[in-house]
Write a protein that holds these residues in place. Structure first.
Motif, PDB file in Angstrom:
ATOM      1  N   SER A 168      -2.657  -6.143  -0.103  1.00  0.00           N
ATOM      2  CA  SER A 168      -3.929  -6.153   0.625  1.00  0.00           C
ATOM      3  C   SER A 168      -4.570  -7.536   0.587  1.00  0.00           C
ATOM      4  O   SER A 168      -5.205  -7.966   1.558  1.00  0.00           O
ATOM      5  N   LYS A 218      -5.553  -9.798   3.877  1.00  0.00           N
ATOM      6  CA  LYS A 218      -6.858 -10.434   4.081  1.00  0.00           C
ATOM      7  C   LYS A 218      -6.707 -11.932   4.297  1.00  0.00           C
ATOM      8  O   LYS A 218      -7.342 -12.506   5.195  1.00  0.00           O
ATOM      9  N   ILE A 241      -1.950  -0.320   3.251  1.00  0.00           N
ATOM     10  CA  ILE A 241      -1.860  -1.777   3.150  1.00  0.00           C
ATOM     11  C   ILE A 241      -2.763  -2.437   4.188  1.00  0.00           C
ATOM     12  O   ILE A 241      -3.276  -3.534   3.972  1.00  0.00           O
ATOM     13  N   PRO A 281      -7.693  -3.404   3.292  1.00  0.00           N
ATOM     14  CA  PRO A 281      -8.308  -4.698   3.622  1.00  0.00           C
ATOM     15  C   PRO A 281      -9.394  -4.588   4.675  1.00  0.00           C
ATOM     16  O   PRO A 281     -10.452  -5.226   4.554  1.00  0.00           O
ATOM     17  N   PRO A 304      -7.278  -2.978  -5.979  1.00  0.00           N
ATOM     18  CA  PRO A 304      -8.049  -3.666  -4.934  1.00  0.00           C
ATOM     19  C   PRO A 304      -9.561  -3.544  -5.128  1.00  0.00           C
ATOM     20  O   PRO A 304     -10.075  -2.541  -5.623  1.00  0.00           O
TER      21      PRO A 304
END
Length: 649
Positions: free
Chosen positions: A150, A154, A340, A344, A387
């Motif tokens: 992730s 980004k 995935i 983000p 995350p």
């Protein structure tokens, strides 16, 4: 007469360059040689770019003692908030408590250098934790790899400038998703509040499991949990009290001091409740050998929380399943699936919303936020974290504490490191019901029920994607719910683009010839071309007068639109009815001229030119000029018909 602007141009010519309404699609070259790559590189790498991509270089030279004090107070205050939150969020993610703390210090340090918003402490969030639980399913290796991937997504979005993708998540969809997540997070904590076993991945499945197992609930866990919730909500109210605010002379010094103490009490309420409940758990274990409530140690492999900062190591690219089979990297990516991409997008959406709320009117650089959070997550994956991103609750605390710059993250990160180094052995005595109370008392205020009334007043149609996303997120896995909500919202946008409105007017030229003016209100793109062609043909079929299509609002077009215009002009030519295009922008005109036949596609920019075109058009019957009127009896001008707006029924 055409009620539009004039300029000196012939049919098919470009608008005057000094016209403020003219298209700027054409760049005039002075014929000078192009600059070399060194000049282009020098032009891009300058002080402005440096301040944009390394925001610390913009504010560090002006850093002073006043800002340092504000950052110190804010950093310590946020540290007292982030430590209990990280422990609680790890529980939401289905991971051991230390993994929440692992993601709460390195990201803060990176955001100091790369972050653009002073009030964004990077770390675990409630939404990211819930998504991690649904996607990684409590597998530590999958959660850490999810952080790495992730972060790369980004970072790639930031480098490629794909921040516009977040704009496809509208306000109603975001509100529906956030409200559904709040209810799901609260539901996920019921198992710790009542000390029961709960299964299921969706909202409905979990509540069915709760009602099936509620008879096995413990007595003291819910008692402690509800007492903690009452304390937290009470301290939150106390922190909002402002003594002397209604006095004419303002609050006194004593009232200001008491107000500050109450604010600090409300701000640190999570830490206070966690510490007090931890002391209670320690006392039970020390005096009775066991606790009547479930403790954090029950959620840790081996029964003890490891102390110290983790040793940096690459994220795992394989792991051993419960059936002793090994999943390689591709299998892990397949198991993570759409998460995935979804994580983000959602984390960035939350972070940019926070940045806008605390930007003090300054423009938020979404690209820089993507780069900062992307690098922070990639680095956190080497620290075995899951995350994370910007948290609204911590941002409110930071802003209320008088934060000045992103350097406050230094003190927050140091407090987390101290907690990992010296206090992890005491975390195992914290009751799980107390952490559940911390989450539930904070998550109650994430349900955005207050947006329904203004949304109903503004545009009732927006309730459909909002409520639809809310229901879908509760009945489906979260990533499918938000993606479906976005797709539904895009369908609404495309439907709106495919159904432009038209204004139809019957006008007369200066020479007295009647014509039909049709004005579309937006650009012509492939979803709308068939509808436009059908509607223009329908309007023109009612009479044989010439038709003028006013193209001021058509600022873009595509090949499909050009083909439709070609067919439309051919249809009009076949039935010998004139069709002209007025005020076509140069960029649009070039697209139409590339496909349509020149003798059929006629463009003009002046009122007088329409009379010339009509006089020269062989398809019109010759007109007899009316006899001159007597001076004593002038004829009144004929008023145009009332404009009619057409749209799909």
């Amino acid at each position: 007469m055409i009620p539009r602007r004039k300029h000196n141009a012939s049919s098919g010519s470009l608008p005057a360059p000094d016209d403020k309404h003219a298209s700027n699609d054409y760049i005039i070259s002075d014929g000078t040689p192009r600059e070399g790559w060194r000049c282009a590189l020098r032009r891009r790498i300058n002080r402005k770019t440096l301040h944009k991509r390394l925001p610390i270089t913009a504010w560090l030279p002006q850093y002073n003692t006043e800002k340092a004090v504000g950052d110190l107070i804010a950093g310590i205050t946020v540290g007292l908030t982030v430590i209990p939150q990280s422990l609680a969020y790890s529980n939401i993610a289905g991971l051991p408590p230390q993994h929440g703390l692992y993601g709460s210090f390195l990201g803060c340090f990176i955001y100091i250098v790369l972050g653009g918003c002073r009030a964004v402490p990077a770390g675990p969030t409630a939404i990211a934790s819930l998504l991690t639980w649904q996607i990684a399913e409590g597998v530590i290796e999958k959660a850490i790899l999810l952080t790495f991937l992730s972060g790369l997504v980004k970072l790639l979005m930031g480098v490629l400038g794909l921040g516009f993708l977040i704009n496809f998540v509208s306000g109603p969809v975001s509100s529906g998703f956030t409200s559904a997540v709040a209810l799901m997070i609260a539901t996920s904590q019921v198992k710790d509040l009542f000390a029961i076993t709960v299964t299921g991945a969706t909202f409905l499945q979990q509540w069915i499991s709760i009602f099936s197992n509620i008879h096995t609930a413990s007595l003291w866990d819910p008692v402690l949990g509800f007492i903690c919730i009452a304390l937290l909500l009470s301290m939150r109210k106390i922190g909002m009290i402002k003594l002397g605010a209604g006095d004419e002379n303002g609050p006194s010094t004593r009232q200001k001091a008491l107000t500050k103490i109450m604010w600090l009490l409300g701000t640190c309420r999570n830490a206070i409740v966690v510490v007090l409940s931890g002391v209670l758990g320690f006392w039970f274990v020390a005096t009775h050998g066991a606790s009547p409530v479930r403790l954090m140690a029950d959620n840790v492999r081996g029964g003890a929380i490891p102390s110290g900062v983790p040793t940096p190591r690459p994220p795992p690219f394989s792991y051993e399943r419960a059936d002793n089979s090994t999943a390689d990297f591709l299998e892990m990516v397949s198991e993570l699936g759409s998460g995935i991409i979804v994580i983000p997008l959602i984390v960035l959406l939350e972070d940019i919303s926070i940045c806008k709320a605390f930007s003090d009117g300054r423009t938020v650089d979404a690209t820089q936020e993507m780069i900062a959070l992307g690098i922070a997550n990639v680095a956190n994956s080497f620290m075995q974290a899951y995350p994370g991103g910007g948290s609204l609750a911590r941002s409110v605390v930071s802003n209320g504490s008088g934060v000045k710059t992103t350097l406050n993250g230094l003190y927050t990160g140091l407090m987390v490191i101290m907690a990992l180094q010296f206090f992890t052995q005491y975390f195992e005595y914290i009751p799980k019901a107390a952490l559940a109370a911390v989450i539930i008392s904070a998550i109650l205020f994430m349900v955005e029920y207050n947006v329904i009334k203004p949304m109903w007043r503004a545009k009732k149609l927006d309730l459909i994607p909002g409520i639809g996303t809310f229901i879908l997120c509760l009945t489906l896995p979260l990533e499918l719910g938000i993606l479906t909500g976005i797709v539904v919202n895009i369908i609404f946008i495309l439907y709106h683009a495919a159904r432009p409105k038209f204004t139809v007017e019957m006008l007369k030229t200066e020479g007295g010839v009647e014509y039909l003016m049709i004005t579309p209100d937006r650009c012509l793109m492939f979803p709308s071309v068939d509808y436009v062609r059908r509607l223009v043909t329908k309007c023109a079929a009612s009479s044989s007068v010439p038709v003028v299509m006013e193209c001021t609002h058509i600022y873009s077009a595509d090949y499909t639109a050009a083909k439709s215009i070609e067919q439309l002009t051919a249809d009009f030519h076949a039935r010998r009815q004139p069709l002209y295009f007025y005020n076509v922008k140069p960029s649009v005109c070039s697209i139409f001229e590339a496909v349509a036949k020149p003798e059929h596609f006629v463009v003009f920019y002046e009122d007088e030119e329409l009379d010339r075109l009509l006089a020269a058009d062989e398809r019109l019957e010759p007109r007899k000029l009316p006899p001159p009127s007597a001076p004593s009896a002038p004829t009144a001008p004929t008023a145009p018909t009332t404009p009619t707006t057409l749209a799909e029924p």
